[in-house]
Design a protein around this motif. Structure first.
Motif, mmCIF file in Angstrom:
data_model
loop_
_atom_site.group_PDB
_atom_site.id
_atom_site.type_symbol
_atom_site.label_atom_id
_atom_site.label_comp_id
_atom_site.label_asym_id
_atom_site.label_seq_id
_atom_site.Cartn_x
_atom_site.Cartn_y
_atom_site.Cartn_z
ATOM 1 N N GLU A 1 -5.422 18.446 10.711
ATOM 2 C CA GLU A 1 -5.111 17.938 9.379
ATOM 3 C C GLU A 1 -6.362 18.090 8.504
ATOM 4 N N GLY B 1 0.800 7.066 9.561
ATOM 5 C CA GLY B 1 0.412 6.055 10.535
ATOM 6 C C GLY B 1 1.324 5.944 11.740
ATOM 7 N N ALA B 2 2.327 6.799 11.834
ATOM 8 C CA ALA B 2 3.273 6.732 12.958
ATOM 9 C C ALA B 2 2.637 7.152 14.276
ATOM 10 N N TYR C 1 -7.132 3.636 20.070
ATOM 11 C CA TYR C 1 -8.415 3.597 19.361
ATOM 12 C C TYR C 1 -8.991 2.220 19.673
ATOM 13 N N THR D 1 -2.584 11.438 16.110
ATOM 14 C CA THR D 1 -3.120 10.978 17.393
ATOM 15 C C THR D 1 -2.465 11.721 18.554
ATOM 16 N N ILE E 1 -6.571 -0.686 19.694
ATOM 17 C CA ILE E 1 -5.340 -0.345 18.972
ATOM 18 C C ILE E 1 -4.557 0.723 19.729
ATOM 19 N N ALA F 1 6.426 8.699 9.314
ATOM 20 C CA ALA F 1 5.671 8.215 8.157
ATOM 21 C C ALA F 1 4.185 8.227 8.492
HETATM 22 P P1 ATP Z 1 -1.121 10.416 9.074
HETATM 23 O O1 ATP Z 1 -0.023 11.184 8.488
HETATM 24 O O2 ATP Z 1 -1.733 9.442 8.129
HETATM 25 O O3 ATP Z 1 -2.142 11.235 9.810
HETATM 26 P P2 ATP Z 1 -0.087 9.788 11.631
HETATM 27 O O4 ATP Z 1 1.344 9.632 11.911
HETATM 28 O O5 ATP Z 1 -0.712 11.054 12.010
HETATM 29 O O6 ATP Z 1 -0.404 9.477 10.137
HETATM 30 P P3 ATP Z 1 -2.176 8.566 13.120
HETATM 31 O O7 ATP Z 1 -3.230 9.073 12.221
HETATM 32 O O8 ATP Z 1 -2.004 9.199 14.438
HETATM 33 O O9 ATP Z 1 -0.791 8.578 12.364
HETATM 34 O O10 ATP Z 1 -2.415 6.999 13.308
HETATM 35 C C1 ATP Z 1 -1.691 6.203 14.246
HETATM 36 C C2 ATP Z 1 -2.251 4.773 14.249
HETATM 37 O O11 ATP Z 1 -3.590 4.774 14.711
HETATM 38 C C3 ATP Z 1 -2.279 4.124 12.867
HETATM 39 O O12 ATP Z 1 -1.949 2.765 13.021
HETATM 40 C C4 ATP Z 1 -3.714 4.275 12.431
HETATM 41 O O13 ATP Z 1 -4.085 3.232 11.574
HETATM 42 C C5 ATP Z 1 -4.464 4.210 13.738
HETATM 43 N N1 ATP Z 1 -5.686 5.026 13.683
HETATM 44 C C6 ATP Z 1 -5.752 6.336 13.383
HETATM 45 N N2 ATP Z 1 -7.010 6.794 13.444
HETATM 46 C C7 ATP Z 1 -7.774 5.733 13.814
HETATM 47 C C8 ATP Z 1 -9.159 5.542 14.077
HETATM 48 N N3 ATP Z 1 -10.027 6.550 13.978
HETATM 49 N N4 ATP Z 1 -9.575 4.304 14.421
HETATM 50 C C9 ATP Z 1 -8.694 3.286 14.519
HETATM 51 N N5 ATP Z 1 -7.376 3.407 14.302
HETATM 52 C C10 ATP Z 1 -6.911 4.596 13.959
#
Ligand code: ATP
Length: 241
Positions: A88, A42-43, A16, A47, A19, A40
């Motif tokens: 989601e 944010g893992a 992102y 994405t 990031i 967890a």
């Molecule tokens: P969740 O259960 O909350 O969906 P997850 O395991 O699916 O968690 P992701 O949503 O894929 O995790 O997020 C992975 C990383 O990317 C995290 O550090 C999050 O803060 C960051 N992130 C997610 N979406 C964005 C975005 N739109 N812009 C910037 N960073 C993002």
């Protein structure tokens, strides 16, 4: 053979902006299996699914569907190849009826003649949706909206369904019910499933194989029953101490 690889991901990296959310992920999904990705908040689970379904493009690495690279394809073409993403939060169309939402799931299809048959198939798994087919989708309960999102996804005739946190916001009983249907769809409709979950217990009960993600990386993978018996998994994901 029974071990055909449907989906193969190699050294995937997704960002992102600056990031780095996916940090070199490699995994395989075998035909006919239910594979879960645990981790967890944010893992990087969401994405990862977005990168597979083409909502996001990876910076590096590859995603192959039945041997064909798909990581540069548009989301519609990825659906035509047999991958459907149930996002989601479900993202149903709240002002459209249940029936209209289900019909939308068939938007990539050309075989108009079989659509009515598949709608009946969807309603056979989710009779409550048939009862409510003329109702606006936004008036459904959370569990019914999850059913609708899965039902809409089935209308694209997927080989592989990507499910993002199907248990999100649902009671334990409804979660159980949704997972039972996911398992039946896998067995009866031959839909390979890749599901990401924070609820490790239900996910490992349903799955054949599991991957564990932390900070954008896969840190562990094994047969579901091996993961369920592992000390680390029990401590960090199953709340056993
Ligand atoms: P969740 O259960 O909350 O969906 P997850 O395991 O699916 O968690 P992701 O949503 O894929 O995790 O997020 C992975 C990383 O990317 C995290 O550090 C999050 O803060 C960051 N992130 C997610 N979406 C964005 C975005 N739109 N812009 C910037 N960073 C993002």
């Amino acid at each position: 053979t029974s071990s055909n690889v449907v989906l193969q991901i190699d050294n995937l990296e997704s960002y992102y902006g600056p990031i780095m959310a996916i940090r070199g992920v490699s995994l395989k999904v075998h035909e006919g299996q239910i594979v879960t990705v645990l981790g967890a908040n944010g893992a990087g689970k969401t994405t990862l699914l977005k990168t597979i379904s083409g909502v996001m493009d990876p910076e590096k690495g590859s995603v192959q569907m039945e041997g064909t690279p798909i990581h540069a394809m548009e989301p519609d073409d990825i659906v035509r190849r047999g991958i459907v993403h149930v996002p989601e939060g479900r993202e149903i169309f709240p002002l459209m009826t249940v029936a209209e939402n289900i019909a939308m799931g068939a938007y990539t299809r050309k075989d108009r003649g079989n659509i009515a048959r598949d709608e009946e198939m969807v309603y056979s798994y989710f009779p409550v949706l048939k009862d409510r087919r003329a109702q606006r989708a936004g008036t459904l309960s959370g569990g019914q909206q999850q059913m609708l999102a899965i039902g809409r996804g089935l209308m694209s005739q997927p080989k592989l369904m990507l499910l993002d946190e199907p248990s999100l916001g649902l009671s334990p009983l409804l979660t159980q019910e949704i997972f039972e249907i996911i398992v039946r769809l896998n067995r009866e409709q031959k839909v390979t499933m890749m599901l990401v979950e924070q609820n490790a217990k239900v996910a490992l009960d349903a799955a054949d194989y599991g991957y564990v993600m932390e900070l954008g990386r896969i840190v562990m993978d094994d047969k579901a029953e091996v993961l369920a018996a592992s000390k680390d998994i029990q401590e960090f994901y199953l709340g056993v101490s």
